[in-house]
Enzyme design. Structure first.
Site, PDB file in Angstrom:
ATOM      1  N   ASP A 181      -3.975   2.130  -2.162  1.00  0.00           N
ATOM      2  CA  ASP A 181      -3.240   3.291  -2.679  1.00  0.00           C
ATOM      3  C   ASP A 181      -4.145   4.514  -2.599  1.00  0.00           C
ATOM      4  O   ASP A 181      -5.112   4.633  -3.370  1.00  0.00           O
ATOM      5  CB  ASP A 181      -2.803   3.029  -4.115  1.00  0.00           C
ATOM      6  CG  ASP A 181      -2.107   1.680  -4.253  1.00  0.00           C
ATOM      7  OD1 ASP A 181      -1.111   1.466  -3.557  1.00  0.00           O
ATOM      8  OD2 ASP A 181      -2.581   0.836  -5.033  1.00  0.00           O
ATOM      9  N   SER A 186       0.843  -1.188   0.000  1.00  0.00           N
ATOM     10  CA  SER A 186       0.000   0.000   0.000  1.00  0.00           C
ATOM     11  C   SER A 186       0.877   1.235   0.000  1.00  0.00           C
ATOM     12  O   SER A 186       2.060   1.177   0.333  1.00  0.00           O
ATOM     13  CB  SER A 186      -0.907   0.036   1.242  1.00  0.00           C
ATOM     14  OG  SER A 186      -1.815  -1.036   1.258  1.00  0.00           O
ATOM     15  N   SER A 225      -3.522  -3.960  -3.037  1.00  0.00           N
ATOM     16  CA  SER A 225      -2.760  -2.760  -2.710  1.00  0.00           C
ATOM     17  C   SER A 225      -3.712  -1.618  -2.361  1.00  0.00           C
ATOM     18  O   SER A 225      -4.629  -1.307  -3.115  1.00  0.00           O
ATOM     19  CB  SER A 225      -1.884  -2.356  -3.905  1.00  0.00           C
ATOM     20  OG  SER A 225      -1.038  -1.279  -3.576  1.00  0.00           O
TER      21      SER A 225
END
Length: 342
Positions: free
Chosen positions: A272, A232, A270
């Protein structure tokens, strides 16, 4: 602070950096860390204070771009709806979000006796990445006192980078990750404005990293089978450009271009997230006027902050990685240093 990207000859983009090349080039913005380094534990909090006053009383216009939403951050829903922030920002690990909320709520209540009585509640902003590879995240060692220590440590000037605060246990592209910062200067109407970025870099597959000079560094002894991308990154963008929340959301989205330049593709696991705020045009909590004046950037000039966001994000990630030393953490898990590799 050691060598940063530019000390290694790595130049990201075209726009000039600010004097500090950090988010603290934006006047009033301060950054503080609290780091825990114990047996099997490498974690911490990082605090970003958007201005020197009471941010509940003087809120700031803000926007958020969820590039990939695998994450547990708090406060983003109301931010997206109202386009403003009213607490400092705390960055920590995934299991410390509730702890960060407790600290921010406590501070807001102590400073504002009308919260929950004559006025509404408070929207705490806590963002996170998973540091479980290098740190025993199940230990849940971060406390309210640690969050308060990060807030108390916040100051202007150079930003401490690398394996500090919320960056203590982070990894990026198979190397050690962490906290990094960078900035860009923008000239408009004969004035100079700053746009600064701070990242909590914990993303990217080994072998995917692309440096500005085209090199693709590979960490030593990578796994033969590449695991899914489950990292992340949290990106905090600050500027003194006068912008409204829709423009800030658009600029925050361009931070993703900086990640793409590095080789990231925002994998399924992930998280983000880019959050942007402007210190111009603060919003008074008890504003009495029905209509208030607002100065904003001419939309036809927005390509400049778009470019600045991409460039500063790219460089902030490299600064985070280059400042982080080789680290051995939980159960002997190890991350090499990008600086040593270069």
């Amino acid at each position: 602070m050691g060598k940063r990207a530019r000390g290694h000859g790595l130049i990201c983009g075209l726009l000039p950096p600010g004097p500090l090349n950090a988010i603290t080039d934006v006047p009033g913005v301060a950054v503080g860390h609290r780091t825990l380094r114990e047996a099997g534990v490498l974690t911490g909090f990082t605090a970003v204070l958007p201005h020197e006053g009471d941010i509940f009383r003087e809120k700031l216009r803000a926007g958020v771009a969820v590039i990939n939403g695998f994450g547990k951050s708090a406060g983003l829903m109301q931010l997206a709806e109202l386009g403003q922030i009213e607490t400092p920002l705390l960055l920590g690990n995934t299991f410390s979000v509730a702890t960060g909320i407790e600290a921010l709520v406590g501070r807001a209540l102590a400073a504002n006796a009308d919260i929950g009585r004559e006025t509404g509640t408070v929207n705490s902003l806590v963002l996170e990445c998973n540091d479980g590879f290098l740190s025993d995240i199940r230990a849940r060692r971060l406390t309210v006192a640690d969050a308060e220590a990060a807030l108390d440590a916040a100051k202007g000037g150079p930003v401490e980078e690398g394996a500090v605060g919320a960056g203590a246990g982070m990894s990026a592209f198979g190397f050690k990750g962490g906290i990094g910062s960078a900035s860009r200067l923008i000239e408009l109407d004969g004035r100079s404005f700053a746009l600064g970025v701070l990242v909590q870099a914990n993303f990217g597959n080994a072998g995917d990293l692309v440096l500005p000079d085209g090199r693709r560094p590979m960490p030593p002894a990578p796994d033969m089978v590449q695991p899914p991308e489950r990292g992340s990154i949290i990106i905090v963008l600050a500027t003194d450009l006068p912008l409204e929340s829709r423009q800030l959301t658009r600029i925050a989205r361009r931070c993703g271009a900086g990640l793409a330049r590095l080789g990231a593709f925002w994998g399924n696991g992930s998280g983000d997230i880019a959050l942007a705020f402007s210190t111009a045009n603060p919003i008074t909590h008890h504003e009495r006027a029905d209509i208030v004046p607002l100065s904003v950037l001419n939309e036809s000039r927005i390509d400049l902050p778009f470019r600045a966001a991409a460039e500063a994000t790219q460089e902030a990630v490299l600064n985070a990685m280059l400042a982080a030393p080789e680290t051995t953490g939980r159960d002997g898990n190890r991350r090499a240093s990008l600086a040593d590799h270069l």
